[in-house]
Design a protein around this motif. Structure first.
Motif, PDB file in Angstrom:
ATOM      1  N   ALA A  46     -23.685  54.415 -18.929  1.00 49.86           N
ATOM      2  CA  ALA A  46     -23.703  53.196 -19.731  1.00 49.86           C
ATOM      3  C   ALA A  46     -24.438  53.355 -21.053  1.00 49.86           C
ATOM      4  N   THR A  47     -25.229  54.422 -21.199  1.00 45.43           N
ATOM      5  CA  THR A  47     -25.993  54.595 -22.444  1.00 45.43           C
ATOM      6  C   THR A  47     -25.564  55.849 -23.188  1.00 45.43           C
ATOM      7  N   LEU A  48     -25.808  57.025 -22.603  1.00 49.30           N
ATOM      8  CA  LEU A  48     -25.509  58.314 -23.221  1.00 49.30           C
ATOM      9  C   LEU A  48     -24.844  59.224 -22.190  1.00 49.30           C
ATOM     10  N   PRO A  49     -24.079  60.217 -22.637  1.00 51.98           N
ATOM     11  CA  PRO A  49     -23.476  61.161 -21.692  1.00 51.98           C
ATOM     12  C   PRO A  49     -24.546  61.833 -20.827  1.00 51.98           C
ATOM     13  N   GLY A  50     -24.250  61.909 -19.536  1.00 48.50           N
ATOM     14  CA  GLY A  50     -25.168  62.558 -18.606  1.00 48.50           C
ATOM     15  C   GLY A  50     -26.186  61.633 -17.979  1.00 48.50           C
TER      16      GLY A  50
END
Length: 522
Positions: A46-50
């Motif tokens: 939901a925020t950054l990849p990974g």
């Protein structure tokens, strides 16, 4: 495909019910409107990849100890849980904290830091009721609810049981005032109720408060909550069942008073040889999919009156560069490694006031915060050395002035306010430590999962009129409905919302009995 049972909705209760019936030899078809399974068991970047964030559920308190975990061999199907060493930490404005431990003696010692008398009271409660709680807690969840008369008759037989009956009639605040003297101890144990959405001053919930005092756990699903749903799907498909995503159900088809199939959003019709099972909340299931004109008037009235008016959640999903460190760690360092940290002000009256504000449509301006960093215990949910944070602030769904749409105006300011409240306890969480943030206000929760009407995460208020024998409706707590061949299995049924699969397990048992399937799990 020809099938015996069609299950509408692939939330974890629907999948658990499907798993039991499929392993009993029934032909199962699960239909899911979304492109993924799981309902509230949803993990996304939901925020950054990974960075894996758990969108609508984090706490799976009872799953690893449940018959579902054992019967459906969830561990063999890729579901695994890890247990934080320390359960929860309540942090007070004065910098002290009270950490919840599994071991009763250690918990009593922690309480003794605040009150020697309260520590003795806790130890006595464990002695008087610990075995009772251990022997009844899971059986009560994983079986259809008993009529109140049977429960009362059993409790009347002992002094402890009679005390339980009186406590059940009281409010959580009354029970805690009777048992404990320390304000901090009362705040800590009251938080065990308010985190589930139980109003602190509502009558008829004292017994549940005792359960919450004596019974607690905090397992983390490795890989995120979605992994539970994926494991359940593997169980269903491994037993020959079919799970279809991206397939919406428009209508439940009736022949007379009997459900015989479903009509899909594209107009296609599918038939079930035995029954239809709905995991969808009751208003959509009965007033829309069945149609009020096909229901007994008294039942339709109960469906219309089923309520979801309790507190909702204002959530922040954070990707961070380091874990939070609390000032209260100087009082007890274990608070930094607890499953969650709860900042619910300093007095019982503060929690009561916060719930009154929520009922009035006012987002609390003081802290009603619960914080969890699952990556402390499962590093796979973030890149190496990084962490995810879930921030809950308890809040209303409808704002006093502008209704639900009012969140669009205030969400950014309220998110900043919640972060500042958190930083006042965890000063290391400065802006540079937050790599990215996604806001999930109560209306977003409904967008993610519209079973959570009004953003109430337990799928209908857990109030005395909607619990146990009365959930979802008086006379209809057996997972059957007045429509023949139509069953209920969602979190709106006993034992209620949350991730424990109790309703799915119990519905499967009732359905197996009605259709004379082998109950292989008994």
């Amino acid at each position: 495909m020809p099938c015996d049972f069609i299950i509408i909705g692939s939330g974890h209760n629907g999948l658990a019910c499907a798993g039991y019936l499929a392993r009993a030899g029934a032909k199962i078809l699960v239909l899911e409107r979304s492109t993924r399974v799981g309902g509230g068991c949803h993990t996304a970047e939901a925020t950054l990849p990974g960075f894996k964030h758990n969108i609508c559920s984090m706490v799976h308190t009872n799953i690893p100890l449940s018959p579902v975990y054992r019967d459906l061999e969830l561990e063999r199907n890729g579901v695994r849980y890890v247990y934080p060493d320390h359960l929860r930490g309540t942090i007070f404005p004065d910098g002290r904290c009270l950490v919840m431990y599994r071991d009763a003696a250690r918990m009593a010692a922690e309480i003794a830091r605040f009150s020697a008398r309260d520590a003795k009271t806790f130890a006595q409660l464990v002695e008087d009721y610990g075995e009772f709680i251990d022997s009844t807690y899971l059986p009560l969840m994983y079986s259809p609810p008993l009529p109140p008369s049977l429960q009362t008759a059993e409790l009347e037989k002992s002094q402890e049981g009679r005390a339980l009956m009186q406590w059940q009639a009281s409010t959580p605040v009354q029970l805690l005032d009777e048992l404990f003297e320390s304000e901090q101890v009362k705040v800590h144990f009251l938080a065990r109720m308010t985190v589930l959405g139980f109003p602190p001053d509502a009558f008829g919930q004292g017994w549940i408060c005792l359960f919450r005092i004596l019974k607690a756990e905090a397992p983390i699903c490795v890989g995120g909550s979605q992994q539970l749903a994926e494991g359940l799907r593997r169980v269903v498909e491994g037993a020959g069942g079919v799970v279809k995503t991206g397939v919406g159900v428009k209508r439940i088809l009736l022949r007379g008073n009997r459900a015989f199939g479903v009509e899909l959003s594209d107009g296609a019709r599918l038939e079930a040889a035995k029954a239809v099972i709905t995991n969808v909340e009751p208003k959509k299931s009965f007033l829309q999919m069945v149609g009020e004109e096909h229901l007994p008037p008294a039942f339709a009235t109960r469906v219309r009156n089923y309520h979801s008016r309790g507190r909702s959640l204002f959530c922040l999903h954070l990707a961070v560069s380091e874990p939070s460190q609390y000032r209260a760690g100087a009082d007890n360092p274990h608070v930094n490694r607890a499953f969650s940290q709860e900042m619910f002000c300093g007095t019982v009256a503060d929690q009561v006031q916060a719930y009154q504000e929520i009922a009035a449509g006012k987002p609390p301006r003081r802290e009603m915060l619960q914080i969890t960093l699952p990556t402390l215990f499962d590093p796979s949910q973030a890149p190496p050395g990084k962490h995810t944070v879930l921030v809950w602030q308890y809040a209303p769904y409808e704002l006093a002035q502008d209704g639900p749409q009012g969140w669009k105006k205030v969400r950014d300011e309220y998110a900043a306010h919640c972060l500042e409240l958190w930083r006042s306890y965890a000063p290391n969480m400065t802006k540079d430590k937050i790599l990215a943030m996604t806001i999930q206000d109560p209306t977003d929760t409904v967008q993610h999962n519209d079973n959570m009407v009004n953003g109430v995460d337990v799928v209908g208020d857990m109030t005395p009129d909607q619990m146990g024998y009365f959930r979802p409706f008086a006379g209809w707590s057996s997972y059957r409905s007045p429509v023949e061949g139509l069953y209920m299995c969602g979190g709106y049924c006993h034992p209620g919302g949350g991730v424990h699969a109790g309703a799915g397990h119990n519905a499967a048992g009732v359905i197996a009995e009605d259709f004379k399937l082998e109950k292989w799990w008994q």
